[in-house]
Design a protein around this motif. Structure first.
Motif, PDB file in Angstrom:
ATOM      1  N   MET A   1       0.851  -1.172   0.000  1.00 35.13           N
ATOM      2  CA  MET A   1       0.000   0.000   0.000  1.00 35.13           C
ATOM      3  C   MET A   1       0.900   1.240   0.000  1.00 35.13           C
ATOM      4  O   MET A   1       1.883   1.299   0.741  1.00 35.13           O
ATOM      5  N   ALA A   2       0.547   2.206  -0.797  1.00 33.33           N
ATOM      6  CA  ALA A   2       1.328   3.443  -0.886  1.00 33.33           C
ATOM      7  C   ALA A   2       1.167   4.264   0.393  1.00 33.33           C
ATOM      8  O   ALA A   2       0.126   4.210   1.059  1.00 33.33           O
ATOM      9  N   ILE A   3       2.190   5.035   0.718  1.00 31.15           N
ATOM     10  CA  ILE A   3       2.149   5.837   1.948  1.00 31.15           C
ATOM     11  C   ILE A   3       0.988   6.830   1.922  1.00 31.15           C
ATOM     12  O   ILE A   3       0.365   7.077   2.966  1.00 31.15           O
ATOM     13  N   ASP A   4       0.654   7.372   0.772  1.00 30.49           N
ATOM     14  CA  ASP A   4      -0.487   8.298   0.697  1.00 30.49           C
ATOM     15  C   ASP A   4      -1.788   7.597   1.070  1.00 30.49           C
ATOM     16  O   ASP A   4      -2.651   8.183   1.733  1.00 30.49           O
ATOM     17  N   ASP A   5      -1.934   6.340   0.670  1.00 27.79           N
ATOM     18  CA  ASP A   5      -3.123   5.567   1.033  1.00 27.79           C
ATOM     19  C   ASP A   5      -3.155   5.283   2.532  1.00 27.79           C
ATOM     20  O   ASP A   5      -4.213   5.320   3.159  1.00 27.79           O
ATOM     21  N   ILE A   6      -1.988   5.003   3.096  1.00 27.26           N
ATOM     22  CA  ILE A   6      -1.907   4.762   4.538  1.00 27.26           C
ATOM     23  C   ILE A   6      -2.299   6.027   5.293  1.00 27.26           C
ATOM     24  O   ILE A   6      -3.084   5.977   6.245  1.00 27.26           O
ATOM     25  N   LEU A   7      -1.784   7.173   4.852  1.00 28.31           N
ATOM     26  CA  LEU A   7      -2.137   8.444   5.492  1.00 28.31           C
ATOM     27  C   LEU A   7      -3.642   8.698   5.415  1.00 28.31           C
ATOM     28  O   LEU A   7      -4.264   9.100   6.407  1.00 28.31           O
ATOM     29  N   GLU A   8      -4.245   8.452   4.259  1.00 28.09           N
ATOM     30  CA  GLU A   8      -5.694   8.640   4.102  1.00 28.09           C
ATOM     31  C   GLU A   8      -6.482   7.708   5.019  1.00 28.09           C
ATOM     32  O   GLU A   8      -7.450   8.124   5.651  1.00 28.09           O
ATOM     33  N   ASN A   9      -6.056   6.443   5.077  1.00 31.88           N
ATOM     34  CA  ASN A   9      -6.746   5.486   5.941  1.00 31.88           C
ATOM     35  C   ASN A   9      -6.641   5.873   7.407  1.00 31.88           C
ATOM     36  O   ASN A   9      -7.605   5.714   8.156  1.00 31.88           O
ATOM     37  N   PHE A  10      -5.484   6.366   7.829  1.00 29.95           N
ATOM     38  CA  PHE A  10      -5.310   6.779   9.218  1.00 29.95           C
ATOM     39  C   PHE A  10      -6.328   7.844   9.600  1.00 29.95           C
ATOM     40  O   PHE A  10      -6.834   7.842  10.714  1.00 29.95           O
ATOM     41  N   GLU A  11      -6.615   8.748   8.669  1.00 29.58           N
ATOM     42  CA  GLU A  11      -7.561   9.826   8.947  1.00 29.58           C
ATOM     43  C   GLU A  11      -8.984   9.312   9.133  1.00 29.58           C
ATOM     44  O   GLU A  11      -9.809   9.970   9.765  1.00 29.58           O
TER      45      GLU A  11
END
Length: 142
Positions: A1-11
């Motif tokens: 998973m791309a880091i941008d996707d991880i950041l979005e999921n965290f939110e």
């Protein structure tokens, strides 16, 4: 998973218990790490849990690909996050990444024990050292 996707999921998560579960799930999605690679040479020092990292260069221009594992579920998830930040980049790109800034967006430092945080940044330093060695071997500087 791309880091941008991880950041979005965290939110999307309201509490840290859900975020911890998500991090653990990221670790479960890692490519199985070969038992033969669980060597002292591949072990990351400075981590309370056992962590292993391997690397290889591929393509032209050369890109760094990392694999990793840990014997602790949450740390394995942290490995997955770091791989999403660094793997697939050139060694010079790796050296230019500000992992602390990215990890700060996730809020991990505030929610990990000091020992886990130290281990996380030991992994970052190991990855940077690997990238620096590859960059030096190829005559490229950051």
């Amino acid at each position: 998973m791309a880091i941008d996707d991880i950041l979005e999921n965290f939110e999307l998560f309201d509490d840290w218990e859900d975020r911890y579960r998500f991090v653990i799930d990221l670790g479960r999605e890692l490519t199985p790490f070969p038992e033969a690679e669980r060597t002292e040479d591949n072990r990351v020092r400075g981590c309370t849990s056992r962590v292993w990292l391997t690397s290889r260069l591929e393509g032209s221009p050369r890109h760094l690909f990392l694999e990793g594992d840990s014997d602790a579920h949450i740390v394995k998830g942290l490995v997955a996050i770091l791989l999403s930040i660094y793997s697939g980049k050139t060694p010079v790109e790796v050296l230019q990444i500000d992992a602390r800034a990215i990890l700060a967006k996730l809020g991990l430092e505030a929610h990990l024990s000091p020992m886990r945080t130290n281990g996380l940044f030991s992994m970052v330093e190991r990855i940077r050292a690997i990238a620096a060695d590859y960059a030096l071997d190829s005559g490229v500087t950051a």
